[in-house]
Write an enzyme that holds these catalytic residues in place. Sequence first.
Site, PDB file in Angstrom:
ATOM      1  CB  VAL A  75      -0.990   0.025   1.192  1.00  0.00           C
ATOM      2  CG1 VAL A  75      -2.034  -1.074   1.043  1.00  0.00           C
ATOM      3  CG2 VAL A  75      -0.255  -0.070   2.521  1.00  0.00           C
ATOM      4  CE1 TYR A 166      -0.617   0.815  14.827  1.00  0.00           C
ATOM      5  CE2 TYR A 166      -1.224   1.625  17.002  1.00  0.00           C
ATOM      6  CZ  TYR A 166      -1.523   0.896  15.870  1.00  0.00           C
ATOM      7  OH  TYR A 166      -2.725   0.225  15.789  1.00  0.00           O
ATOM      8  CE  LYS A 170      -3.232   2.333  12.826  1.00  0.00           C
ATOM      9  NZ  LYS A 170      -3.886   1.889  11.587  1.00  0.00           N
TER      10      LYS A 170
END
Length: 183
Positions: A75, A166, A170
């Site tokens: 991706v 992370y 997010k």
Amino acid sequence: MADIRFDGKVAIVTGAGGGLGRQHALELARRGAKVVVNDLGGSVDGSGGSSAAADAVVEEIKAAGGEAISNGSSVTDDAGVANMVKQTMDQWGRIDILVNNAGILRDKTFAKMEMADFELVVNVHLMGTVKPTKAVWEIMREQNYGRIVCTTSSSGLYGNFGQSNYGAAKLGVIGFMNTLRLE
């Protein structure tokens, strides 16, 4: 909720070789959607790669009477994302649902984290949401129909020890989603 159906709809689920993505793919198929099971097949930290996980989910869907194909594109790769969208359009002629779920972890305290680990996690989670979304956006607009779901985490809102990369990624996904909703 049990009566919600997706007959005639086509869904792409990224990171669908295991975990939450696998569950999304299986449930969408159970409810009638044709599913593209996208998974690079790497380990939790993003290393390696194999189509075995995605292929196994496709076989589960087919064994239950559903329709699915696998795709091993990353991706984060523009050409790979374009290939995934082309493969979907060539197979079924439309894309109705995109579930942006692909992700990796490279947990370390910020003091010990290499910038490469920070950048890779942000690239997979944030840009790995942006790139597939951009690739299907016009298709969905032309169809006058489309649904995009993004996997986020409370780590983005509240933080989590050892997950600065992370958490940043997010929260970036949340800002991206909120802006798209307004647009």
